[in-house]
Every structure is written in C-alpha cells, then in structure tokens.
Write a protein that holds these residues in place. Sequence first.
Motif, short mmCIF file in Angstrom:
data_model
loop_
_atom_site.label_atom_id
_atom_site.label_comp_id
_atom_site.label_asym_id
_atom_site.label_seq_id
_atom_site.Cartn_x
_atom_site.Cartn_y
_atom_site.Cartn_z
N LYS A 1 0.85 -1.19 0.00
CA LYS A 1 0.00 0.00 0.00
C LYS A 1 0.89 1.23 0.00
CE LYS A 1 -3.79 -2.10 2.65
NZ LYS A 1 -4.64 -1.99 3.88
N VAL A 2 0.36 2.30 -0.62
CA VAL A 2 1.07 3.58 -0.59
C VAL A 2 0.06 4.72 -0.54
CG1 VAL A 2 1.20 3.78 -3.12
CG2 VAL A 2 2.88 4.99 -1.69
N ALA A 3 0.38 5.76 0.20
CA ALA A 3 -0.45 6.98 0.27
C ALA A 3 0.47 8.16 0.00
CB ALA A 3 -1.11 7.10 1.63
N ILE A 4 0.13 8.93 -1.05
CA ILE A 4 0.98 10.04 -1.49
C ILE A 4 0.20 11.35 -1.36
CG2 ILE A 4 2.36 10.98 -3.38
CD1 ILE A 4 2.43 8.16 -4.59
N PRO A 5 0.59 12.22 -0.42
CA PRO A 5 -0.11 13.51 -0.30
C PRO A 5 0.38 14.48 -1.38
CG PRO A 5 1.59 13.33 1.37
CD PRO A 5 1.60 12.03 0.62
N MET A 6 -0.56 15.12 -2.04
CA MET A 6 -0.21 16.06 -3.12
C MET A 6 -0.93 17.39 -2.91
SD MET A 6 -0.85 15.66 -7.25
CE MET A 6 0.48 14.48 -7.46
N ASN A 7 -0.19 18.49 -3.06
CA ASN A 7 -0.76 19.83 -3.01
C ASN A 7 -0.66 20.45 -4.39
OD1 ASN A 7 -1.30 19.89 -0.16
ND2 ASN A 7 0.89 20.08 0.17
N ALA A 8 -1.72 21.08 -4.84
CA ALA A 8 -1.73 21.72 -6.16
C ALA A 8 -2.43 23.06 -6.08
CB ALA A 8 -2.42 20.82 -7.18
N THR A 9 -2.03 23.96 -6.96
CA THR A 9 -2.68 25.27 -7.09
C THR A 9 -3.22 25.41 -8.51
OG1 THR A 9 -1.18 26.27 -5.48
CG2 THR A 9 -2.39 27.77 -6.93
N ILE A 10 -4.50 25.71 -8.59
CA ILE A 10 -5.16 25.89 -9.89
C ILE A 10 -5.57 27.35 -10.00
CG2 ILE A 10 -7.07 25.19 -11.37
CD1 ILE A 10 -7.17 22.60 -9.66
N LYS A 11 -5.24 27.97 -11.13
CA LYS A 11 -5.64 29.36 -11.37
C LYS A 11 -6.50 29.43 -12.63
CE LYS A 11 -1.80 31.78 -9.11
NZ LYS A 11 -0.75 32.82 -9.28
N ALA A 12 -7.40 30.40 -12.64
CA ALA A 12 -8.23 30.65 -13.82
C ALA A 12 -7.95 32.06 -14.31
CB ALA A 12 -9.70 30.48 -13.48
N TYR A 13 -7.87 32.23 -15.62
CA TYR A 13 -7.72 33.58 -16.19
C TYR A 13 -8.60 33.71 -17.42
CZ TYR A 13 -4.56 31.79 -19.86
OH TYR A 13 -4.03 31.11 -20.94
N ILE A 14 -8.90 34.96 -17.75
CA ILE A 14 -9.68 35.27 -18.95
C ILE A 14 -8.85 36.20 -19.82
CG2 ILE A 14 -11.79 36.32 -19.84
CD1 ILE A 14 -13.15 35.53 -17.21
N ASP A 15 -8.69 35.83 -21.08
CA ASP A 15 -7.90 36.61 -22.01
C ASP A 15 -8.82 37.49 -22.85
OD1 ASP A 15 -6.12 37.64 -23.84
OD2 ASP A 15 -5.08 35.75 -24.19
N PHE A 16 -8.70 38.82 -22.68
CA PHE A 16 -9.57 39.77 -23.37
C PHE A 16 -8.94 40.35 -24.64
CE2 PHE A 16 -11.33 39.90 -19.06
CZ PHE A 16 -12.69 39.78 -19.33
N ASP A 17 -7.80 39.80 -25.07
CA ASP A 17 -7.13 40.36 -26.25
C ASP A 17 -8.03 40.39 -27.48
OD1 ASP A 17 -4.81 41.04 -25.00
OD2 ASP A 17 -3.71 39.23 -25.57
N ASN A 18 -8.84 39.34 -27.65
CA ASN A 18 -9.70 39.24 -28.84
C ASN A 18 -11.16 39.60 -28.53
OD1 ASN A 18 -7.58 38.34 -30.55
ND2 ASN A 18 -7.77 36.29 -29.67
N PHE A 19 -11.38 40.30 -27.43
CA PHE A 19 -12.73 40.75 -27.08
C PHE A 19 -13.23 41.70 -28.16
CE2 PHE A 19 -15.90 43.29 -24.91
CZ PHE A 19 -16.58 42.37 -24.16
N SER A 20 -14.48 41.51 -28.60
CA SER A 20 -15.02 42.32 -29.69
C SER A 20 -16.51 42.56 -29.49
CB SER A 20 -14.78 41.62 -31.03
OG SER A 20 -15.61 40.46 -31.13
N LYS A 21 -17.13 43.20 -30.46
CA LYS A 21 -18.56 43.48 -30.38
C LYS A 21 -19.39 42.20 -30.39
CE LYS A 21 -19.12 44.16 -35.39
NZ LYS A 21 -19.56 45.10 -36.44
N GLU A 22 -18.77 41.08 -30.82
CA GLU A 22 -19.48 39.80 -30.80
C GLU A 22 -19.73 39.33 -29.37
OE1 GLU A 22 -20.63 38.46 -33.53
OE2 GLU A 22 -19.74 40.08 -34.70
#
Length: 226
Positions: A86-107
């Motif tokens: 048996k094995v138990a492996i503790p893992m820590n992770a960081t998840i980030k979310a971003y929004i890219d507005f470079d192509n933001f348009s009237k659509e």
Amino acid sequence: MKYLFFYIFMSVVFFCSCSQHKTTEISNESPIDTIPQMIMQIQRTSRLYTAECKVHKIITHDDQKKISGSFMSKDFSINLPLGNRKVAIPMNATIKAYIDFDNFSKENIRKKGDKINIILPDPKLVLTSSKINHREVKQYVAFTRSDFSDAELTSFEKQGRQAIINDIPHLGIINQAKESAARTLIPIIKQMGYTEENIIITFRKEFTISDLPTLLDYSTIEKINN
C-alpha cells in the motif's frame, strides 16, 4: 414711435428664427455609440487572473498479490498472505483561472434597450504548482514483496494530478472566475452610462468535465509533468 415699433418687431423675428435654427440642430444630433470605447477599455485588461484554488489530495494505491485460476469449472481468486503493498501520497496543487480579453469584440456584447449583456471569453485554467511532500509519503510493503519503484510512484503521481484536473468543475473556480471578472468589468461599463442592475456578465455556456480539454492551458501542465 413707428421706427421703434419696427425695431422691436425685427428683434422678435430674429430671435424666433435663431431659436428655430438651434432646435433643428439639436434634433439632428445622433446618440453617441459607447460600444467601441467599451471594447477598447475591456481589451486593456488583457489577461485577467480571476480565481485561484488550492487543492490537497491523497493518492492511494493498494497492490494485493493474488492467485487466480479455475477449479472444477469454477473461477477463483485468493489473496496471498503477506502479499500486500500500500502507498499513500499527499499532493498539493494550485489551480488558477484567467480570462484573455485580447480578442474581445462586439461579438461579445448583446445590447437591448438599457440592458447590456457581456459574454466573457472562455476561461483558461492552469495548474501552476503541483508538489508532493515526500516526507509524508506512507508505504506498507509486506516482507515478501519488493518496494514500489520510482517509475510506479511517478505513475501514481500522474494519476493523482489527473484526478485533481477532473475535479475542477466541482471546485467552483469557474464561477469564481466569472464573479471576479464582473467586479472588474462592471465599473468600466458603468462609466459608459449603464446602471449596475442593467449589466449582465455571463459565459457562453455552463462548462462541464467534457469541456476541460478546451479550457486547460497544457503548456503549464506539461512543464509540471516534466
């Protein structure tokens, strides 16, 4: 007296003529279109990191040696004594979310009367860190068995990382990204003359696990895997 009356009459005619001309000019003015300015202001936000979530996960693996076979047309499977790992492996992770507005348009804008709906670009998700506390890894290996190899442990880590990614739709980080984007964009839109109750900020759809391949920034995940 006759001349005085003439001058008064001409003054009234001149005043009325000016008033009528001024009124005509005002009525010909068209309302200012604020949408192009709004688009330019939103594009300036560029890549907007909107949410962050820290995840702690314990990856477990149970490896039991068995004897399997068939006797008198019946299949059997017997766990071998002292054959467990048996094995138990503790893992820590960081998840980030971003929004890219470079192509933001009237659509991305829907306007109806006094109401305006901003449809955000699809969020992008990055796994910015993934660490294992090797001091807290727990293993139980029966004396008849060999220890887990480095290749096996690495495989378990990858499985744990994928499990974290699969949990993303249940973490609420996508909704957090929308709410954070709204806090940034609403003040910009209010400057264009819209009231807050008439501003709607949405994504184009509700995202599920099946959408993850299109939302993940694999460049970051590949760096972690390497």
